[in-house]
Design a protein around this motif. Structure first.
Motif, mmCIF file in Angstrom:
data_model
loop_
_atom_site.group_PDB
_atom_site.id
_atom_site.type_symbol
_atom_site.label_atom_id
_atom_site.label_comp_id
_atom_site.label_asym_id
_atom_site.label_seq_id
_atom_site.Cartn_x
_atom_site.Cartn_y
_atom_site.Cartn_z
ATOM 1 N N MET A 279 18.185 -110.528 -58.140
ATOM 2 C CA MET A 279 18.476 -111.918 -58.514
ATOM 3 C C MET A 279 19.975 -112.153 -58.366
ATOM 4 S SD MET A 279 17.575 -113.867 -62.053
ATOM 5 C CE MET A 279 18.480 -112.723 -63.091
ATOM 6 N N LEU B 174 36.585 -108.996 -39.308
ATOM 7 C CA LEU B 174 35.445 -108.429 -40.026
ATOM 8 C C LEU B 174 35.843 -107.681 -41.291
ATOM 9 C CD1 LEU B 174 33.563 -107.185 -36.886
ATOM 10 C CD2 LEU B 174 32.808 -108.998 -38.401
ATOM 11 N N TYR C 73 32.574 -113.278 -44.222
ATOM 12 C CA TYR C 73 31.608 -114.375 -44.098
ATOM 13 C C TYR C 73 32.186 -115.738 -44.469
ATOM 14 C CZ TYR C 73 27.646 -111.215 -43.526
ATOM 15 O OH TYR C 73 26.761 -110.302 -43.062
ATOM 16 N N ILE D 266 31.209 -117.414 -54.159
ATOM 17 C CA ILE D 266 30.062 -116.735 -54.758
ATOM 18 C C ILE D 266 29.906 -115.414 -54.028
ATOM 19 C CG2 ILE D 266 27.550 -116.791 -54.918
ATOM 20 C CD1 ILE D 266 27.761 -119.721 -55.531
ATOM 21 N N VAL E 112 26.668 -108.486 -53.508
ATOM 22 C CA VAL E 112 26.907 -107.098 -53.088
ATOM 23 C C VAL E 112 28.269 -106.890 -52.391
ATOM 24 C CG1 VAL E 112 24.561 -106.190 -53.048
ATOM 25 C CG2 VAL E 112 25.378 -107.443 -51.072
ATOM 26 N N GLY E 113 29.285 -107.417 -53.006
ATOM 27 C CA GLY E 113 30.636 -107.163 -52.509
ATOM 28 C C GLY E 113 31.089 -108.090 -51.383
ATOM 29 N N PHE E 114 30.226 -109.043 -50.989
ATOM 30 C CA PHE E 114 30.580 -109.978 -49.919
ATOM 31 C C PHE E 114 30.605 -111.398 -50.455
ATOM 32 C CE2 PHE E 114 28.936 -106.301 -47.895
ATOM 33 C CZ PHE E 114 29.672 -106.172 -46.731
ATOM 34 N N ASP F 220 19.528 -112.708 -45.028
ATOM 35 C CA ASP F 220 19.689 -111.732 -46.108
ATOM 36 C C ASP F 220 19.326 -110.320 -45.621
ATOM 37 O OD1 ASP F 220 20.174 -112.055 -49.224
ATOM 38 O OD2 ASP F 220 18.822 -110.366 -48.908
ATOM 39 N N LEU G 7 22.093 -108.972 -43.453
ATOM 40 C CA LEU G 7 23.220 -108.481 -44.265
ATOM 41 C C LEU G 7 22.912 -107.071 -44.774
ATOM 42 C CD1 LEU G 7 25.860 -108.923 -46.027
ATOM 43 C CD2 LEU G 7 24.338 -109.646 -47.839
ATOM 44 N N PHE H 112 25.256 -104.238 -43.111
ATOM 45 C CA PHE H 112 26.404 -103.980 -43.976
ATOM 46 C C PHE H 112 26.118 -102.962 -45.074
ATOM 47 C CE2 PHE H 112 27.783 -107.608 -41.744
ATOM 48 C CZ PHE H 112 29.168 -107.663 -41.834
ATOM 49 N N LEU H 113 24.883 -102.931 -45.574
ATOM 50 C CA LEU H 113 24.606 -102.059 -46.721
ATOM 51 C C LEU H 113 23.849 -100.795 -46.330
ATOM 52 C CD1 LEU H 113 23.599 -104.841 -49.254
ATOM 53 C CD2 LEU H 113 25.832 -103.865 -48.841
ATOM 54 N N GLY I 4 28.992 -107.124 -34.671
ATOM 55 C CA GLY I 4 29.443 -107.567 -35.986
ATOM 56 C C GLY I 4 29.694 -109.061 -35.999
ATOM 57 N N VAL J 220 26.413 -110.851 -36.005
ATOM 58 C CA VAL J 220 25.779 -110.895 -37.333
ATOM 59 C C VAL J 220 26.388 -112.039 -38.141
ATOM 60 C CG1 VAL J 220 25.368 -109.664 -39.514
ATOM 61 C CG2 VAL J 220 25.365 -108.403 -37.377
ATOM 62 N N ILE J 221 27.711 -112.123 -38.105
ATOM 63 C CA ILE J 221 28.392 -113.168 -38.866
ATOM 64 C C ILE J 221 28.065 -114.558 -38.307
ATOM 65 C CG2 ILE J 221 30.698 -114.099 -39.427
ATOM 66 C CD1 ILE J 221 31.531 -111.190 -39.885
ATOM 67 N N ARG K 126 24.462 -115.478 -39.225
ATOM 68 C CA ARG K 126 24.418 -115.794 -40.646
ATOM 69 C C ARG K 126 24.977 -117.187 -40.916
ATOM 70 N NH1 ARG K 126 23.996 -113.055 -45.698
ATOM 71 N NH2 ARG K 126 25.618 -113.909 -46.998
ATOM 72 N N ARG L 125 22.953 -120.255 -42.577
ATOM 73 C CA ARG L 125 23.429 -120.853 -43.832
ATOM 74 C C ARG L 125 23.734 -122.344 -43.646
ATOM 75 N NH1 ARG L 125 23.819 -116.805 -47.425
ATOM 76 N NH2 ARG L 125 24.453 -118.189 -49.080
ATOM 77 N N ILE M 102 23.016 -121.238 -52.006
ATOM 78 C CA ILE M 102 22.683 -120.502 -53.226
ATOM 79 C C ILE M 102 22.296 -121.544 -54.267
ATOM 80 C CG2 ILE M 102 23.568 -118.949 -55.037
ATOM 81 C CD1 ILE M 102 23.840 -117.533 -52.503
ATOM 82 N N HIS M 103 21.254 -121.304 -55.001
ATOM 83 C CA HIS M 103 20.752 -122.262 -55.986
ATOM 84 C C HIS M 103 20.539 -123.642 -55.346
ATOM 85 C CE1 HIS M 103 22.678 -119.726 -59.426
ATOM 86 N NE2 HIS M 103 21.714 -119.104 -58.814
ATOM 87 N N ARG N 122 14.276 -108.643 -52.349
ATOM 88 C CA ARG N 122 14.215 -107.380 -53.103
ATOM 89 C C ARG N 122 12.888 -107.182 -53.823
ATOM 90 N NH1 ARG N 122 18.196 -109.981 -52.189
ATOM 91 N NH2 ARG N 122 19.895 -108.951 -51.121
ATOM 92 N N CYS O 182 19.570 -105.037 -57.358
ATOM 93 C CA CYS O 182 20.581 -106.011 -57.789
ATOM 94 C C CYS O 182 21.776 -105.287 -58.400
ATOM 95 C CB CYS O 182 19.999 -106.960 -58.816
ATOM 96 S SG CYS O 182 18.472 -107.693 -58.266
ATOM 97 N N CYS P 134 25.326 -103.893 -56.761
ATOM 98 C CA CYS P 134 26.448 -104.753 -56.386
ATOM 99 C C CYS P 134 27.683 -103.933 -56.064
ATOM 100 C CB CYS P 134 26.769 -105.733 -57.500
ATOM 101 S SG CYS P 134 25.816 -107.220 -57.326
#
Lengths: 87, 417
Positions: free
Chosen positions: A1, A18, A37, A48, A51-53, B34, B37, B41-42, B72, B75-76, B79, B83, B94-95, B319, B385, B388
Motif C-alpha cells: 500500500m 538516471l 522519474y 511522493i 521504494v526510494g524513488f 509499476d 519499476l 530497479f528493484l 534505462g 523505462v523512464i 513510465r 503516468r 497516486i490516489h 503486491r 511494502c 521501502c
C-alpha cells in the motif's frame, strides 16, 4: 500500500539523468531519494516517494492538504486514546 | 481502485460497461509501469547483475551496465507516458480522484482513442522486450536458474488470487480462487465473503497482522496442507490461473510452467519471472480495452439510489490481493472500515522465507555482504511494502543479522549499513 506521504526536497545532486538524487524530508526524517522519474522536481518541491524513488511531484497546496489530513488522523487517534498533546 | 469498487458495493450500484472498462484500462496502465519499476530497479539488481555481484554494482546502474543505458531511458520514458495518461483521466496518478460509486467522474473522449492505442502498442512492445531480457540474461545463466530452483527459496503453501469466469487472471474483477500446495482448487468466493475464509494472527514481535486461511487454521509458520499460510501476488496469481487471457502472456505462461516443472510453482524467486509475464498481460489487456469502442462511450455513471450499509471491494494490487470493507450509517457516514492490504497476505510466508534462506545460506558462522544480499533477496521477491528504500540510491534495507550460540548468547551482529 502506498501511503503517499509528501516529502520536501532539501538538496539535489545532479549526477546524471538516471542517478539524479536528493535529500527529502518527511516531517523531519531525511532520506536519500532517487529523482530520475521526476526530472522537473526542484529544491523546495514536494514529492511522493515509493521504494526510494520519487514518483510524482505535488504542488504545495496539494502537499499541505495531505499533510493536514495526516495531522487530523493523528489528532483523532490521540483523542480516542484520551491524550490531548500531539507532540 | 479498491475504494471505488467498495463504494459500488456499498451503494448497491452497478457501473455502466464503459466505466468498468475505463477503470480496468487505467488499472492495467498502472500495472505496466509499476511492474517495470520493480523488475528493472528493484529486482533487476539481483538477477540482471547477479546475486553475489559486488555491492557497488547491485543497483540500477549495474543493471544499465548489462542492458545498456538506452534501456534505462526507455523505462523512464515508458513510465512517464503511462503516468501522463493516468493523470489525464484520473486526475492524479497516486490516489486518483475519478472513482465514484456507480462509475467514474468523466468519460474519455473518442478523439483521444488513438493516443491510448499508440501507448498500448508501446507497452506491449516493451513487455515483450523485457521478457526477452529475462530469457537472455536470467534463464540462459545456469547459476541464476539454480538459485531460483534451490530449496532455500522454496515454500509449499496455499495460493490466492482473482480470476475471471474462465479461471484466468484478472487484476480488476472476478472471484478469489485459492489452490492448495498440490495446485488443486481449495476455495472460490466473492470479495464480500472474505470473513468466512480469512483470519488474522498476531505475534508479539511484529506490528503486522498475519492473514491465514480460516478453514485450515493457524498452525504456525509452516509449509504444507495443514498450515493456513498462503501467498498472493505474481507467483500466486499464475498458480491460481488456468492460463492467461491474452495470447503473448499465455505463451510466456506455458513456457514458465514447463521450465519450472508444472503447477504450482513454489519457488519464491520465480516471482520475478511471473511479474514480467504479468506485465505483458497488463499491456495486452490495455491494448484490448484501448481498441474497444465501448471504452470511449460517454455513458460512465449509474446514479446510486439505495441507502448504503455495508460494502466490500477487492482488487489485485501489484503486491497482491487488496480488500476494502466499509460500513456506514443511513446517511453514508462511515462507522467502520477494515483494510486487508497485500503484504498482510504474504507476511507469514515472507517471515518463513527469511528464516529458511538464513538457515540454508549462513554456515559455520560465515557471513559476508553477498550472503546478506542472498537472504534479502528472499523477501525482496515479494516486493513488500516494508521493503521501502531497498536498492534505492544509495540507501539500503536496514537489515541486521544477529548470530546467537545454542545458549542464545549474542556472538555477532552485522548490519547492511
Amino acid at each position: 500500500m502506498c501511503l503517499a506521504v509528501p516529502g520536501k526536497i532539501l538538496e539535489i545532486k545532479e549526477t546524471g539523468e538516471l542517478t539524479r538524487s536528493g535529500k527529502v524530508s518527511f516531517g523531519g526524517i531525511v532520506k536519500e531519494i532517487n529523482l530520475a522519474y521526476t526530472p522537473e522536481a526542484n529544491i523546495g518541491d514536494y514529492v511522493i516517494v515509493h521504494v526510494g524513488f520519487a514518483i510524482s511531484t505535488l504542488n504545495e497546496d496539494e502537499a499541505k492538504q495531505t499533510l493536514k489530513y495526516l495531522r487530523e488522523i493523528t489528532e483523532i487517534e490521540m483523542e480516542l486514546r484520551g491524550e490531548n498533546e500531539i507532540f | 481502485m479498491a475504494g471505488a469498487k467498495t463504494l459500488d458495493n456499498l451503494f448497491k450500484v452497478d457501473p455502466p460497461a464503459a466505466a468498468k472498462k475505463v477503470r480496468e484500462m487505467m488499472y492495467n496502465i498502472f500495472f505496466v509501469e509499476d511492474h517495470a519499476l520493480h523488475f528493472y530497479f528493484l529486482g533487476g539488481p539481483d538477477f540482471v547483475v547477479g546475486p553475489t555481484a559486488p555491492k557497488g554494482e547491485r543497483n540500477i546502474l549495474g543493471v544499465l551496465g548489462k542492458v545498456g543505458l538506452e534501456i534505462g531511458k526507455e523505462v523512464i520514458g515508458l513510465r512517464k507516458q503511462m503516468r501522463d495518461l493516468m493523470v489525464s483521466v484520473m486526475g492524479k496518478a497516486i490516489h486518483p480522484v475519478f472513482g465514484l460509486p456507480g462509475g467514474i467522474s468523466k468519460p474519455i473522449k473518442k478523439d483521444e482513442q488513438q493516443k491510448f492505442i499508440d501507448a498500448a502498442n508501446h507497452a506491449v512492445e516493451f513487455g515483450e522486450f523485457t521478457l526477452k531480457i529475462f530469457n537472455d540474461i536470467v534463464l540462459k545463466n545456469e547459476q541464476y536458474v539454480e538459485t531460483i530452483l534451490s530449496d532455500a527459496y522454496t515454500h509449499k503453501t496455499y495460493y490466492m488470487g482473482l480470476v475471471d469466469e474462465n479461471n484466468q487472471l484478472n487484476f480488476y474483477d472476478g472471484k478469489l480462487r485459492i489452490v492448495n500446495p498440490d495446485g488443486e482448487e481449495f476455495a472460490k468466493f466473492t470479495g464480500s465473503e472474505y470473513v468466512e475464509h480469512l483470519s488474522e494472527h498476531v505475534e508479539p514481535w511484529s506490528y503486522i497482522k498475519f492473514l491465514f486461511l480460516k478453514n485450515v487454521g493457524w498452525n504456525g509458520f509452516e509449509d504444507g496442507k495443514d498450515s493456513g499460510v498462503y501467498a498472493v501476488a505474481p507467483l500466486a496469481r499464475l498458480n491460481v490461473s488456468d492460463g492467461m487471457p491474452t495470447p503473448k502472456a499465455h505463451a510466456a505462461y506455458e513456457q514458465y510452467f514447463e521450465t519450472l516443472g508444472g503447477k504450482p510453482v513454489h519457488q519464491t524467486l520465480a516471482t520475478h519471472w511471473a511479474r514480467v509475464i504479468e506485465m505483458v498481460y497488463a499491456a495486452e489487456r490495455f491494448l484490448e480495452l484501448a481498441t474497444d469502442e465501448e471504452t470511449f462511450s460517454p455513458d460512465v455513471r449509474t446514479i446510486p439510489t439505495e441507502t448504503p450499509e455495508k460494502g466490500v471491494g477487492v482488487i489485485e494490487a501489484p503486491r497482491g490481493t487488496l480488500f476494502h470493507h466499509y460500513e456506514t450509517d443511513e446517511n453514508g457516514i462511515i462507522t467502520a472500515a477494515n483494510l486487508l492490504v497485500a503484504t498482510q497476505n504474504n507476511a507469514a510466508r515472507i517471515a518463513m522465507s527469511v528464516d529458511k534462506s538464513a538457515r540454508a545460506l549462513i554456515k559455520d558462522g560465515k557471513i559476508d555482504d553477498g550472503i546478506l544480499n542472498l537472504v534479502e533477496m528472499a523477501f525482496r521477491a515479494y516486493d513488500p511494502c516494508h521493503g521501502c528504500a531497498t536498492h534505492s540510491l544509495p540507501g539500503q534495507m536496514p537489515l541486521a543479522v544477529r548470530i546467537y550460540d545454542s545458549a542464545h548468547k549474542l556472538l555477532r551482529e552485522l548490519k547492511q549499513n
